[in-house]
Design a protein around this motif. Structure first.
Motif, mmCIF file in Angstrom:
data_model
loop_
_atom_site.group_PDB
_atom_site.id
_atom_site.type_symbol
_atom_site.label_atom_id
_atom_site.label_comp_id
_atom_site.label_asym_id
_atom_site.label_seq_id
_atom_site.Cartn_x
_atom_site.Cartn_y
_atom_site.Cartn_z
ATOM 1 N N UNK A 168 -3.049 -9.693 -12.092
ATOM 2 C CA UNK A 168 -1.905 -10.037 -12.936
ATOM 3 C C UNK A 168 -2.159 -9.712 -14.396
ATOM 4 N N UNK A 169 -1.115 -9.320 -15.078
ATOM 5 C CA UNK A 169 -1.129 -9.276 -16.538
ATOM 6 C C UNK A 169 -1.417 -10.690 -17.022
ATOM 7 N N UNK A 170 -2.270 -10.832 -18.013
ATOM 8 C CA UNK A 170 -2.643 -12.164 -18.484
ATOM 9 C C UNK A 170 -1.458 -12.820 -19.199
ATOM 10 N N UNK A 171 -1.090 -14.003 -18.722
ATOM 11 C CA UNK A 171 0.022 -14.717 -19.359
ATOM 12 C C UNK A 171 -0.475 -15.462 -20.593
ATOM 13 N N UNK A 172 0.454 -16.130 -21.285
ATOM 14 C CA UNK A 172 0.109 -16.806 -22.538
ATOM 15 C C UNK A 172 -0.943 -17.884 -22.314
ATOM 16 N N UNK A 173 -0.837 -18.614 -21.205
ATOM 17 C CA UNK A 173 -1.805 -19.677 -20.927
ATOM 18 C C UNK A 173 -3.214 -19.116 -20.773
#
Length: 438
Positions: A168-173
């Motif tokens: 996954x693309x790294x999310x804000x969290x």
């Protein structure tokens, strides 16, 4: 948190030069990898493989900076395999032979090899085929990394012997967690206000490596008070959005644009149009695809839509970028708000299938011209009814091949102008039935 990071003296390389923050924060165990719990958790594919002590060949597919190389290296550690890393960009057939030969020798000594191939999609078909025998006989466990869709870029034979895992693309969290680790390693907070911290995370655009590079730049600044968002963005160049005009991003974003138009959402459609233009997409390609949307998804529900797209295309050709892009944006808004119908598109596809199925069936003779006596003797034109002479200007004759069941392809919807076309179609259906009964 000391066990998460290298010891203080490891922050410098062999010659005393500081190690980059991204290298210092490289996870030492799979449990430290951020943002990929769906793969590494107890029920994830990698967690399951490691639990039973059996690692298959893998293709790690994901955007840059999400941990593909790190995961491969740690998988080798966890399974006691010798780690070898190559890049498809710099490796040719002679180098591959040496890698396979070394792995074969290593195997005879009782040590397996995990071969990590970065940018594996860069290898051509013959080079990809070269991995197969070494995967099959257990000489190597292949872990390939790619930012491109494997189903398009990798051979079916290679894919059949590997498991494709999507990172996954790294999310804000996840990026915030990485930022917190970085500050612990630096032993200080970045001199940023809370909104500026959020802006820094946004600037990384889902790329952990990019975030750590930005953190390193900010940490080097000497400031008297925390910087706000405007001060931060004036000092940092925003990272360019990931966009490959010939790769996945190209196809994903045009799909998003098309479906937003089809879904009658002008705001989303404008956003995806802007994303493509900001990424450097050719506006002429967008003009062509926007016109296709008018033909495919709006059709005769709004006959003006196609003309508006062609006018926008022509406007762009006349005045160029960036002013001409506004004409494309206006066309997108019009299409998104236009009544939708794919009846014409569906009818054409059905007619094409019928034409393929019926082959070379000739037209019925009564609708064939007979310019010669021989053709008249053959019955060409016999029985043809001139529609203008018929009641209501409609003869109701059959125009399909003799013996072929009449096809029904065009089914207009009760939207937009097609509502009127449906009335006309129903009128002719009624007249046709009436003519047959007379």
């Amino acid at each position: 948190m000391a066990d998460l990071f290298d010891s203080p003296d490891s922050t410098a390389g062999a010659m005393g030069t500081p190690r980059p923050l991204a290298d210092r924060l490289r996870p030492a165990a799979l449990s430290e990898v951020i943002g990929q719990d769906h793969l590494l958790g107890p029920d994830g594919p990698l967690g399951t493989m490691l639990a039973v002590g059996s690692l298959s060949s893998l293709v790690l597919w994901g955007p840059p900076g999400v941990g593909k190389t790190t995961i491969a290296r740690l998988l080798a550690d966890e399974t006691d395999l010798h780690f070898v890393q190559i890049s498809a960009i710099f490796t040719g057939v002679p180098e591959l032979r040496k890698v396979f030969e070394a792995a074969r020798f290593r195997r005879k000594s009782g040590k397996g090899t995990l071969l990590f191939v970065d940018e594996i999609h860069r290898f051509n078909k013959a080079q990809q085929d070269g991995f197969l025998p070494h995967m099959e006989d257990g000489t190597i466990v292949l872990v390939g990394a790619t930012t491109e869709n494997p189903s398009f870029e990798l051979n079916a034979a290679l894919l059949s012997r590997s498991q494709v895992l999507v990172l996954n693309r790294l999310d804000a969290e996840a990026l915030v967690a990485m930022l917190t680790r970085a500050e612990a390693e630096l032993d200080r907070k970045l001199p940023l206000t809370p909104p500026a911290r959020e802006a820094l995370v946004t600037m990384a655009d889902g790329d952990g490596r990019a975030l750590l590079n930005l953190v390193e730049q900010v940490a080097a600044w000497s400031v008297k008070a925390p910087l706000d968002t405007d001060q931060l963005t004036s000092r940092l160049t925003r990272r360019a959005a990931q966009y490959d005009k010939s790769g996945d991003a190209h196809y994903n974003l045009i799909s998003a644009l098309h479906k937003s138009v089809r879904g009658s959402d002008p705001d989303a459609a404008l956003y995806w149009l802007a994303r493509m233009l900001k990424g450097g997409e050719d506006p002429r390609y967008l003009a062509r695809r926007i016109t296709r949307m008018a033909v495919e998804d709006i059709g005769l529900a709004d006959p003006q839509a196609q003309g508006i797209c062609l006018q926008a295309w022509q406007t762009y050709e006349r005045i160029g970028s960036p002013e001409g892009e506004l004409a494309l944006a206006q066309a997108v808004v019009y299409l998104a708000l236009a009544p939708k119908s794919n009846a014409g598109y569906a009818a054409f596809k059905t007619a094409m299938a019928a034409a393929t199925r019926t082959g070379s069936e000739p037209p019925p003779k009564h609708i064939l011209n007979a310019p010669t006596n021989l053709m008249k003797e053959q019955g060409y034109g016999d029985g043809y009814l001139y529609d203008h002479d018929a009641e209501d200007g409609f003869s109701g004759q059959n125009y399909f091949p003799d013996g072929m069941k009449r096809g029904i392809y065009y089914l207009p919807v009760e939207r937009g102008f097609e509502r009127e076309l449906k009335k006309r179609l129903d009128f002719f259906v009624h007249l046709r039935a009436k003519r047959k009964s007379d």
